[in-house]
Write an enzyme that holds these catalytic residues in place. Structure first.
Site, PDB file in Angstrom:
ATOM      1  CB  SER A 219      79.238 -59.651 -52.977  1.00  0.00           C
ATOM      2  OG  SER A 219      80.281 -58.767 -52.635  1.00  0.00           O
TER       3      SER A 219
ATOM      4  CE1 TYR B  74      77.906 -59.905 -47.314  1.00  0.00           C
ATOM      5  CE2 TYR B  74      79.961 -59.200 -48.350  1.00  0.00           C
ATOM      6  CZ  TYR B  74      78.572 -59.226 -48.327  1.00  0.00           C
ATOM      7  OH  TYR B  74      77.855 -58.592 -49.322  1.00  0.00           O
TER       8      TYR B  74
ATOM      9  CB  VAL C 289      64.599 -63.881 -46.075  1.00  0.00           C
ATOM     10  CG1 VAL C 289      63.775 -62.938 -46.918  1.00  0.00           C
ATOM     11  CG2 VAL C 289      65.948 -63.288 -45.727  1.00  0.00           C
TER      12      VAL C 289
ATOM     13  CB  THR D  39      73.161 -49.417 -49.617  1.00  0.00           C
ATOM     14  OG1 THR D  39      74.072 -50.406 -49.118  1.00  0.00           O
ATOM     15  CG2 THR D  39      73.128 -49.506 -51.137  1.00  0.00           C
TER      16      THR D  39
ATOM     17  N   GLY E 185      68.371 -49.438 -49.910  1.00  0.00           N
ATOM     18  CA  GLY E 185      69.457 -49.700 -50.855  1.00  0.00           C
ATOM     19  C   GLY E 185      69.071 -50.333 -52.192  1.00  0.00           C
TER      20      GLY E 185
ATOM     21  N   GLY F 104      80.737 -54.457 -56.500  1.00  0.00           N
ATOM     22  CA  GLY F 104      81.749 -53.975 -55.555  1.00  0.00           C
ATOM     23  C   GLY F 104      81.079 -53.002 -54.595  1.00  0.00           C
TER      24      GLY F 104
ATOM     25  CB  THR G 155      63.067 -51.953 -46.005  1.00  0.00           C
ATOM     26  OG1 THR G 155      64.219 -52.737 -45.662  1.00  0.00           O
ATOM     27  CG2 THR G 155      61.806 -52.765 -45.794  1.00  0.00           C
TER      28      THR G 155
HETATM   29  P1  NDP Z   1      71.068 -52.456 -47.267  1.00  0.00           P
HETATM   30  O1  NDP Z   1      71.523 -52.681 -45.854  1.00  0.00           O
HETATM   31  O2  NDP Z   1      70.814 -51.059 -47.697  1.00  0.00           O
HETATM   32  O3  NDP Z   1      69.773 -53.341 -47.562  1.00  0.00           O
HETATM   33  C1  NDP Z   1      69.667 -54.659 -47.117  1.00  0.00           C
HETATM   34  C2  NDP Z   1      68.240 -55.108 -47.196  1.00  0.00           C
HETATM   35  O4  NDP Z   1      68.151 -56.471 -46.743  1.00  0.00           O
HETATM   36  C3  NDP Z   1      67.311 -54.280 -46.318  1.00  0.00           C
HETATM   37  O5  NDP Z   1      66.147 -53.994 -47.039  1.00  0.00           O
HETATM   38  C4  NDP Z   1      67.005 -55.212 -45.151  1.00  0.00           C
HETATM   39  O6  NDP Z   1      65.685 -54.968 -44.713  1.00  0.00           O
HETATM   40  C5  NDP Z   1      67.087 -56.582 -45.829  1.00  0.00           C
HETATM   41  N1  NDP Z   1      67.322 -57.659 -44.883  1.00  0.00           N
HETATM   42  C6  NDP Z   1      68.448 -57.887 -44.156  1.00  0.00           C
HETATM   43  N2  NDP Z   1      68.282 -58.971 -43.380  1.00  0.00           N
HETATM   44  C7  NDP Z   1      67.029 -59.426 -43.617  1.00  0.00           C
HETATM   45  C8  NDP Z   1      66.262 -60.526 -43.121  1.00  0.00           C
HETATM   46  N3  NDP Z   1      66.760 -61.375 -42.217  1.00  0.00           N
HETATM   47  N4  NDP Z   1      65.003 -60.705 -43.580  1.00  0.00           N
HETATM   48  C9  NDP Z   1      64.495 -59.858 -44.483  1.00  0.00           C
HETATM   49  N5  NDP Z   1      65.161 -58.811 -45.010  1.00  0.00           N
HETATM   50  C10 NDP Z   1      66.411 -58.604 -44.566  1.00  0.00           C
HETATM   51  O7  NDP Z   1      72.198 -53.123 -48.168  1.00  0.00           O
HETATM   52  P2  NDP Z   1      72.339 -53.285 -49.757  1.00  0.00           P
HETATM   53  O8  NDP Z   1      71.190 -52.732 -50.475  1.00  0.00           O
HETATM   54  O9  NDP Z   1      73.693 -52.793 -50.107  1.00  0.00           O
HETATM   55  O10 NDP Z   1      72.401 -54.862 -49.857  1.00  0.00           O
HETATM   56  C11 NDP Z   1      71.554 -55.636 -50.687  1.00  0.00           C
HETATM   57  C12 NDP Z   1      72.293 -56.883 -51.105  1.00  0.00           C
HETATM   58  O11 NDP Z   1      73.411 -56.537 -51.911  1.00  0.00           O
HETATM   59  C13 NDP Z   1      72.862 -57.723 -49.963  1.00  0.00           C
HETATM   60  O12 NDP Z   1      72.653 -59.088 -50.259  1.00  0.00           O
HETATM   61  C14 NDP Z   1      74.342 -57.381 -49.966  1.00  0.00           C
HETATM   62  O13 NDP Z   1      75.128 -58.427 -49.434  1.00  0.00           O
HETATM   63  C15 NDP Z   1      74.575 -57.204 -51.451  1.00  0.00           C
HETATM   64  N6  NDP Z   1      75.747 -56.412 -51.803  1.00  0.00           N
HETATM   65  C16 NDP Z   1      75.921 -55.146 -51.298  1.00  0.00           C
HETATM   66  C17 NDP Z   1      77.056 -54.415 -51.643  1.00  0.00           C
HETATM   67  C18 NDP Z   1      77.356 -53.066 -51.079  1.00  0.00           C
HETATM   68  O14 NDP Z   1      78.519 -52.607 -51.145  1.00  0.00           O
HETATM   69  N7  NDP Z   1      76.376 -52.348 -50.546  1.00  0.00           N
HETATM   70  C19 NDP Z   1      78.046 -54.969 -52.584  1.00  0.00           C
HETATM   71  C20 NDP Z   1      77.763 -56.296 -53.037  1.00  0.00           C
HETATM   72  C21 NDP Z   1      76.646 -56.972 -52.681  1.00  0.00           C
HETATM   73  P3  NDP Z   1      65.170 -54.917 -43.200  1.00  0.00           P
HETATM   74  O15 NDP Z   1      66.303 -54.417 -42.353  1.00  0.00           O
HETATM   75  O16 NDP Z   1      63.982 -54.030 -43.259  1.00  0.00           O
HETATM   76  O17 NDP Z   1      64.802 -56.331 -42.923  1.00  0.00           O
HETATM   77  C1  8X3 Z   2      79.873 -55.948 -50.387  1.00  0.00           C
HETATM   78  C2  8X3 Z   2      81.168 -55.590 -51.039  1.00  0.00           C
HETATM   79  O1  8X3 Z   2      83.691 -55.548 -50.724  1.00  0.00           O
HETATM   80  O2  8X3 Z   2      82.313 -54.740 -48.886  1.00  0.00           O
HETATM   81  O3  8X3 Z   2      79.463 -57.221 -50.773  1.00  0.00           O
HETATM   82  O4  8X3 Z   2      82.464 -57.085 -49.355  1.00  0.00           O
HETATM   83  S1  8X3 Z   2      82.458 -55.763 -49.946  1.00  0.00           S
END
Ligand code: NDP
Ligand code: 8X3
Length: 253
Positions: free
Chosen positions: A141, A154, A62, A189, A13, A185, A11
């Site tokens: 990550s 985290y 999830v 999003t 990022g 990194g 939904t």
């Molecule tokens: P966003 O917050 O933009 O997206 C996160 C997504 O996860 C949303 O679609 C949200 O959907 C979904 N989500 C969260 N909790 C639940 C749940 N309990 N059940 C179902 N869906 C869930 O973040 P990102 O796109 O950045 O993050 C995606 C992944 O990448 C994560 O695992 C994050 O830890 C990882 N990551 C992100 C980084 C960053 O800097 N952004 C760096 C490194 C890793 P909804 O709210 O609709 O449920």
């Molecule tokens: C997200 C990257 O550095 O904010 O996983 O933890 S950081």
């Protein structure tokens, strides 16, 4: 045969962008998240940009075992065709030191980032093993390799993603199922907004530097998945050029 990709957390990022990239590669998309209106928007968007692929959305949490098992029952016939599972749903909550942190934040991170990933993986594995094909892409990550103050839990959840990816590769050895751990990194999003619950503070995270975009990670995932079947990209660390390490960022001004 139709090929399907199941992307959790679609939904927003990285998940949303991954659906776009995999649809471009001809995958039909099974997209999940908790916000149905966003899944409807994604459906409309993909219908325009990738009209030849099919789309199915599913709304559930999830981290809730029972919701996951209902989803698995409902989507059984589609899940049998899922070639790629992207375990992307995840989040960080808070930046407090451990002595000050909120237990609810810890629970939600552990339940989503570790247990959610496990529930989804466990459900898909028998179907992939039956066909002896499939690719599981986990969103780890840089926080799964290096720890920073206020990020302990985290980081621990993403260290777990790394360990689980490695363990899974070992358990699947001899099968044709691939497992990749993507370790980004800073990506701009909704991540920082969800973590800090404050738009101004979230914007400040990326101030004066150029972060990665969701598309950068999505294209990397699509590249990993499109390698020949005998090639498994096990792990990839991807930083923005303006970031050398978890706490080391070059900012202008
Ligand atoms: P966003 O917050 O933009 O997206 C996160 C997504 O996860 C949303 O679609 C949200 O959907 C979904 N989500 C969260 N909790 C639940 C749940 N309990 N059940 C179902 N869906 C869930 O973040 P990102 O796109 O950045 O993050 C995606 C992944 O990448 C994560 O695992 C994050 O830890 C990882 N990551 C992100 C980084 C960053 O800097 N952004 C760096 C490194 C890793 P909804 O709210 O609709 O449920
Ligand atoms: C997200 C990257 O550095 O904010 O996983 O933890 S950081």
């Amino acid at each position: 045969m139709e090929k399907w990709a199941l992307v959790t957390g679609a939904t927003s990022g990285i998940g949303w962008a991954t659906c776009e990239s995999l649809a471009k590669q001809g995958y039909s998309i099974l997209a999940t998240g908790r916000r149905p209106e966003r899944l409807d928007q994604l459906k409309k968007h993909l219908t325009k940009t990738a009209p030849t692929v099919q789309f199915q959305g599913a709304t559930f949490d999830v981290s809730d075992r029972f919701e996951v098992s209902e989803f698995i029952k409902e989507q059984k016939s589609r899940l049998e065709k899922v070639e790629v599972l992207v375990n992307n749903a995840g989040l960080a909550k808070g930046i407090e030191k451990m002595q000050d942190a909120n237990l609810d934040d810890w629970e939600v991170m552990i339940d989503t980032n570790i247990k959610g990933l496990l529930f989804m993986t466990r459900a898909l594995l028998p179907l992939m093993l039956q066909r002896n094909s499939g690719h599981i892409v986990n969103l780890g990550s840089v926080a799964g390799r290096w720890t920073y103050p206020g990020g302990g839990v985290y980081c621990a959840s993403k260290f777990a993603v790394r360990a689980l990816s490695e363990g899974l590769r070992m358990d699947l050895l001899g099968s044709k199922i691939r497992v990749t751990n993507i370790e980004p990194g800073m990506v701009n999003t909704e991540f920082s907004l969800v973590r800090l619950e404050d738009k101004q503070k979230a914007d400040k995270v990326y101030e004066g530097m150029t972060p990665l975009e969701a598309k950068d990670i999505a294209e990397t995932i699509a590249w990993c998945v499109s390698r020949p079947a005998h090639v498994n990209i096990q792990e990839l660390v991807i930083y923005p050029t303006d970031q050398a390490h978890v706490g080391q960022v070059a900012r202008k001004g």
